[in-house]
Design a protein around this motif. Sequence first.
Motif, PDB file in Angstrom:
ATOM      1  N   ILE A  35       0.857  -1.184   0.000  1.00 11.35           N
ATOM      2  CA  ILE A  35       0.000   0.000   0.000  1.00 11.35           C
ATOM      3  C   ILE A  35       0.893   1.234   0.000  1.00 11.35           C
ATOM      4  CG2 ILE A  35      -1.811   1.291   1.196  1.00 11.35           C
ATOM      5  CD1 ILE A  35      -2.682  -1.305   2.517  1.00 11.35           C
ATOM      6  N   CYS A  36       0.720   2.088  -0.983  1.00 13.46           N
ATOM      7  CA  CYS A  36       1.527   3.299  -1.109  1.00 13.46           C
ATOM      8  C   CYS A  36       0.587   4.504  -1.111  1.00 13.46           C
ATOM      9  CB  CYS A  36       2.354   3.262  -2.393  1.00 13.46           C
ATOM     10  SG  CYS A  36       3.372   4.737  -2.652  1.00 13.46           S
ATOM     11  N   ILE A  37       0.774   5.418  -0.163  1.00 18.77           N
ATOM     12  CA  ILE A  37      -0.124   6.559  -0.001  1.00 18.77           C
ATOM     13  C   ILE A  37       0.700   7.837   0.079  1.00 18.77           C
ATOM     14  CG2 ILE A  37      -1.916   7.620   1.435  1.00 18.77           C
ATOM     15  CD1 ILE A  37      -2.696   4.824   2.357  1.00 18.77           C
ATOM     16  N   GLY A  38       0.277   8.868  -0.662  1.00 22.70           N
ATOM     17  CA  GLY A  38       1.011  10.115  -0.734  1.00 22.70           C
ATOM     18  C   GLY A  38       0.751  11.049   0.443  1.00 22.70           C
ATOM     19  N   ASP A  39       1.570  12.080   0.529  1.00 26.03           N
ATOM     20  CA  ASP A  39       1.461  13.071   1.586  1.00 26.03           C
ATOM     21  C   ASP A  39       0.084  13.732   1.607  1.00 26.03           C
ATOM     22  OD1 ASP A  39       4.053  12.642   2.383  1.00 26.03           O
ATOM     23  OD2 ASP A  39       4.880  14.393   1.349  1.00 26.03           O
ATOM     24  N   PHE A  40      -0.393  14.015   2.801  1.00 28.76           N
ATOM     25  CA  PHE A  40      -1.604  14.788   3.074  1.00 28.76           C
ATOM     26  C   PHE A  40      -2.913  14.066   2.719  1.00 28.76           C
ATOM     27  CE2 PHE A  40       1.799  17.888   2.236  1.00 28.76           C
ATOM     28  CZ  PHE A  40       1.891  18.453   3.487  1.00 28.76           C
ATOM     29  N   THR A  41      -2.824  12.863   2.223  1.00 22.21           N
ATOM     30  CA  THR A  41      -4.049  12.079   2.026  1.00 22.21           C
ATOM     31  C   THR A  41      -4.536  11.601   3.386  1.00 22.21           C
ATOM     32  OG1 THR A  41      -3.682  11.362  -0.252  1.00 22.21           O
ATOM     33  CG2 THR A  41      -4.892   9.849   1.169  1.00 22.21           C
ATOM     34  N   TYR A  42      -5.820  11.849   3.677  1.00 26.21           N
ATOM     35  CA  TYR A  42      -6.327  11.524   5.008  1.00 26.21           C
ATOM     36  C   TYR A  42      -7.575  10.651   4.941  1.00 26.21           C
ATOM     37  CZ  TYR A  42     -10.068  15.059   4.534  1.00 26.21           C
ATOM     38  OH  TYR A  42     -11.176  15.763   4.125  1.00 26.21           O
ATOM     39  N   TYR A  43      -7.779   9.946   6.041  1.00 19.78           N
ATOM     40  CA  TYR A  43      -9.011   9.191   6.270  1.00 19.78           C
ATOM     41  C   TYR A  43      -9.714   9.806   7.466  1.00 19.78           C
ATOM     42  CZ  TYR A  43     -12.189   5.309   7.322  1.00 19.78           C
ATOM     43  OH  TYR A  43     -13.304   4.551   7.574  1.00 19.78           O
ATOM     44  N   HIS A  44     -11.016  10.027   7.347  1.00 23.31           N
ATOM     45  CA  HIS A  44     -11.811  10.593   8.440  1.00 23.31           C
ATOM     46  C   HIS A  44     -12.874   9.570   8.808  1.00 23.31           C
ATOM     47  CE1 HIS A  44     -14.584  14.077   9.991  1.00 23.31           C
ATOM     48  NE2 HIS A  44     -14.142  13.289  10.958  1.00 23.31           N
ATOM     49  N   GLY A  45     -12.715   8.965   9.954  1.00 20.18           N
ATOM     50  CA  GLY A  45     -13.682   7.949  10.334  1.00 20.18           C
ATOM     51  C   GLY A  45     -13.298   7.217  11.597  1.00 20.18           C
ATOM     52  N   ASP A  46     -13.821   6.005  11.713  1.00 12.85           N
ATOM     53  CA  ASP A  46     -13.576   5.171  12.882  1.00 12.85           C
ATOM     54  C   ASP A  46     -12.303   4.349  12.681  1.00 12.85           C
ATOM     55  OD1 ASP A  46     -16.069   6.041  13.866  1.00 12.85           O
ATOM     56  OD2 ASP A  46     -17.089   4.489  12.701  1.00 12.85           O
ATOM     57  N   ALA A  47     -11.582   4.136  13.760  1.00 11.13           N
ATOM     58  CA  ALA A  47     -10.400   3.267  13.744  1.00 11.13           C
ATOM     59  C   ALA A  47      -9.450   3.626  12.605  1.00 11.13           C
ATOM     60  CB  ALA A  47     -10.823   1.803  13.651  1.00 11.13           C
ATOM     61  N   VAL A  48      -9.056   4.895  12.571  1.00 19.10           N
ATOM     62  CA  VAL A  48      -8.175   5.373  11.498  1.00 19.10           C
ATOM     63  C   VAL A  48      -6.877   4.572  11.449  1.00 19.10           C
ATOM     64  CG1 VAL A  48      -6.863   7.369  10.689  1.00 19.10           C
ATOM     65  CG2 VAL A  48      -9.174   7.678  11.572  1.00 19.10           C
ATOM     66  N   ASP A  49      -6.367   4.191  12.615  1.00 19.81           N
ATOM     67  CA  ASP A  49      -5.104   3.454  12.660  1.00 19.81           C
ATOM     68  C   ASP A  49      -5.234   2.022  12.161  1.00 19.81           C
ATOM     69  OD1 ASP A  49      -6.700   2.794  14.845  1.00 19.81           O
ATOM     70  OD2 ASP A  49      -4.965   2.293  16.109  1.00 19.81           O
ATOM     71  N   GLN A  50      -6.458   1.573  11.880  1.00 18.09           N
ATOM     72  CA  GLN A  50      -6.667   0.224  11.348  1.00 18.09           C
ATOM     73  C   GLN A  50      -7.133   0.253   9.893  1.00 18.09           C
ATOM     74  OE1 GLN A  50      -8.940  -2.335  14.127  1.00 18.09           O
ATOM     75  NE2 GLN A  50      -8.594  -0.764  15.669  1.00 18.09           N
ATOM     76  N   PHE A  51      -6.827   1.320   9.200  1.00 16.10           N
ATOM     77  CA  PHE A  51      -7.277   1.486   7.815  1.00 16.10           C
ATOM     78  C   PHE A  51      -6.871   0.298   6.944  1.00 16.10           C
ATOM     79  CE2 PHE A  51      -6.630   2.922   3.446  1.00 16.10           C
ATOM     80  CZ  PHE A  51      -7.834   3.553   3.166  1.00 16.10           C
ATOM     81  N   GLN A  52      -5.639  -0.157   7.051  1.00 17.76           N
ATOM     82  CA  GLN A  52      -5.185  -1.227   6.157  1.00 17.76           C
ATOM     83  C   GLN A  52      -5.865  -2.553   6.449  1.00 17.76           C
ATOM     84  OE1 GLN A  52      -1.005  -0.845   7.042  1.00 17.76           O
ATOM     85  NE2 GLN A  52      -0.971  -2.717   8.250  1.00 17.76           N
ATOM     86  N   GLU A  53      -6.363  -2.741   7.671  1.00 19.64           N
ATOM     87  CA  GLU A  53      -7.065  -3.973   8.001  1.00 19.64           C
ATOM     88  C   GLU A  53      -8.560  -3.887   7.704  1.00 19.64           C
ATOM     89  OE1 GLU A  53      -3.398  -3.640  10.400  1.00 19.64           O
ATOM     90  OE2 GLU A  53      -5.195  -2.364  10.373  1.00 19.64           O
ATOM     91  N   LYS A  54      -9.171  -2.729   7.955  1.00 19.60           N
ATOM     92  CA  LYS A  54     -10.624  -2.621   7.874  1.00 19.60           C
ATOM     93  C   LYS A  54     -11.138  -1.991   6.581  1.00 19.60           C
ATOM     94  CE  LYS A  54     -11.599  -2.709  12.797  1.00 19.60           C
ATOM     95  NZ  LYS A  54     -12.469  -2.225  13.869  1.00 19.60           N
TER      96      LYS A  54
END
Length: 220
Positions: A35-54
Motif C-alpha cells: 500500500i503506497c499513499i502520498g502526503d496529506f491524504t487523510y481518512y476521516h472515520g472510525d479506527a483510522v489506525d486500522q485502515f489497512q485492516e478494515k
Amino acid sequence: MQIPSLHPDPNAPYPCEFAGNSIGFLKNLVNNAMICIGDFTYYHGDAVDQFQEKNVLYHYPHCGDKLVIGRFCQIANGTQFIMNGAIHPLHGVSTFPFDLFGGEWTRLGMENFQVPNKGDTHVGNDVWFGKSALIMPGINIGNGAVIAAHSVVTKDVPAYAIVAGNPARIVRMRYSDEDIRRLQEIAWWHWPIEKITRYIPDIMQGNIDQLEQAKQQEYK
C-alpha cells in the motif's frame, strides 16, 4: 512564544487537533509494503489506525496487487477498497474455494486454481471519496475525481469526473476538456508545500489562469 507553522506536518499521524484521532494522514498509519499513499491524504472515520485492516479488504500477499493512492486525497468514513483476493474464479462449474479448507481439498484446489487478477488499484491526487464508497479491484481513478457516497466503482474513473450509483456512472465532469488538460499540466499537488500554501486561495477558488501562471514561476 512558539510560532505557528505555515502548513501541517505531512509526517504527523493525526494532524487535526480538534478532530483527535478521527482524522489521520494515512501515509503515517499504514505499514504494508503493498500500500503506497502520498502526503496529506487523510481518512476521516472510525479506527483510522486500522485502515489497512478494515478498509483494504482481501489484500493477500500471494495475489501481489498494490493499492496506490496519490497526494491530498480525502477518504470519508467507511470507504473500502476490494483487492484481487476477493475474486473467485469463474472458469469452472463452481466458484467455491475448495483450496481453503485443508486436506485433499487444499491440494486439489491449489492444483486447479487459476488466480484471477485485475491488476493494481491506482488512485490519483486530490480525489474525494464520499462515505462508504466501495472500489472494486484493479480500478484506476484520475486526479480530481469525486466518488459520491455509497457508490460502487466497477470501472475506471476519468480525471475530474463526478461518479455516483451502483454501479457508479459519470454524473458530470467538473471542468471542460480543455480546463482538465490545463489542470493536469498544472499538477499543483506536486508543488513544494510552501508554494501550495501561497496559492491556496487560487486553488480553492478555481483560478486556473492564476495557477497556470504560478506553475511557470520559481517560488521565492
